[in-house]
Scaffold this active site. Sequence first.
Site, PDB file in Angstrom:
ATOM      1  N   HIS A 160       2.101   1.889  -3.425  1.00  0.00           N
ATOM      2  CA  HIS A 160       1.069   2.534  -4.254  1.00  0.00           C
ATOM      3  C   HIS A 160       1.060   4.040  -4.004  1.00  0.00           C
ATOM      4  CE1 HIS A 160      -0.808  -0.991  -5.988  1.00  0.00           C
ATOM      5  NE2 HIS A 160      -0.911  -1.558  -4.805  1.00  0.00           N
ATOM      6  N   THR A 201       0.831  -1.207   0.000  1.00  0.00           N
ATOM      7  CA  THR A 201       0.000   0.000   0.000  1.00  0.00           C
ATOM      8  C   THR A 201       0.863   1.254   0.000  1.00  0.00           C
ATOM      9  OG1 THR A 201      -1.769  -1.143   1.183  1.00  0.00           O
ATOM     10  CG2 THR A 201      -1.780   1.266   1.266  1.00  0.00           C
TER      11      THR A 201
END
Length: 346
Positions: free
Chosen positions: A47, A44
């Site tokens: 990202h 995450t």
Amino acid sequence: MEGKMKAIVKHHRGKGAELQMVDIPKINDHEVLINVKATSICGTDVHIYAWDDWSASRVNPPYVFGHEFAGEVVEIGKNVTNVKVGDQVSAETHIVCGECPQCLTGNAHICRNTKIIGVDTNGCFAEYVALPSQNLWKNDPEVATSVASVQEPMGNAVHTVLAGDVTGKSVAIIGCGPIGLMAVGVAKAAGASQVIAYDLNEYRLELAKEMGATTVVNSREQGPIEVAMNLTDGNGVEVVCEMSGHPIAIDQGFKMLTNGGRMSILSLPVKPVEVDITNDIVFKGITVQGITGRKMYETWRQVSGLLKSEQVDVKKMITHEFPLEEFEKGFELMLEGKCGKVVLRP
């Protein structure tokens, strides 16, 4: 506590981040201030660092990101009773409301009002982080901080693999990123008869072997479904844990699954995925599970037990450590896929 601290700040709506000096966070009556000893980079976080469509729609720079860590409590709010100064802790990263139907029925991990540390709030890529005391998990002081820092993602692996029985069963792990690698170790520790690991990255397939995979498959060079069928006398695997998020891999996962098998999906495809519901789900009578986060706090107990007993040795897949100032090296390794888990030291 007053003063400034080092922190990795997602400073703009674009690729990258900056090391900045920011204020040490102040705590309220229900919060705790933690001195971060080790923090690990999650997919995450990558990202957010790379600034893809998901992060552009979800996060609001500037803010401190990061959510996986181990640290020491240095200050507590006046209403805090579950931890004390000096305790070694990590954190459940889902801040839940405690009031929605899911929270009230023992399913807080799918709280409708969840906020995620380091995504919706300031995170732990810093020397200090402030968190609600109810989110803290006490660590065994004998567990290395680098190991303790990966409990949160390991919880994802445990939740996915142990969402059903795997003892004596054939298990396919599709996608050997850090969570997939931990899932390999969890499946092996839980007594799976076969653990078949799939990826396109030879570096990570080698790590999967070290984590206990009985077979590794480069899906670019071998037929994933054919391998699964050959290893299971044509029956198909009994459990598929989908960690890749790739539409082709997801389709292959459904097709390699035996009749009556279980498909547990942790991955987050960036676009809708076409599935043959008639032939791959209904007629096969399979169970399909969406997996999010960790059960609060059942999964944390399982993780702690597996680490303390050393039935799962995550040290094998913690491949790099850097000081916080060299965070860019860690993120680039993650983007290139040339690492297992990357730990940063504030």
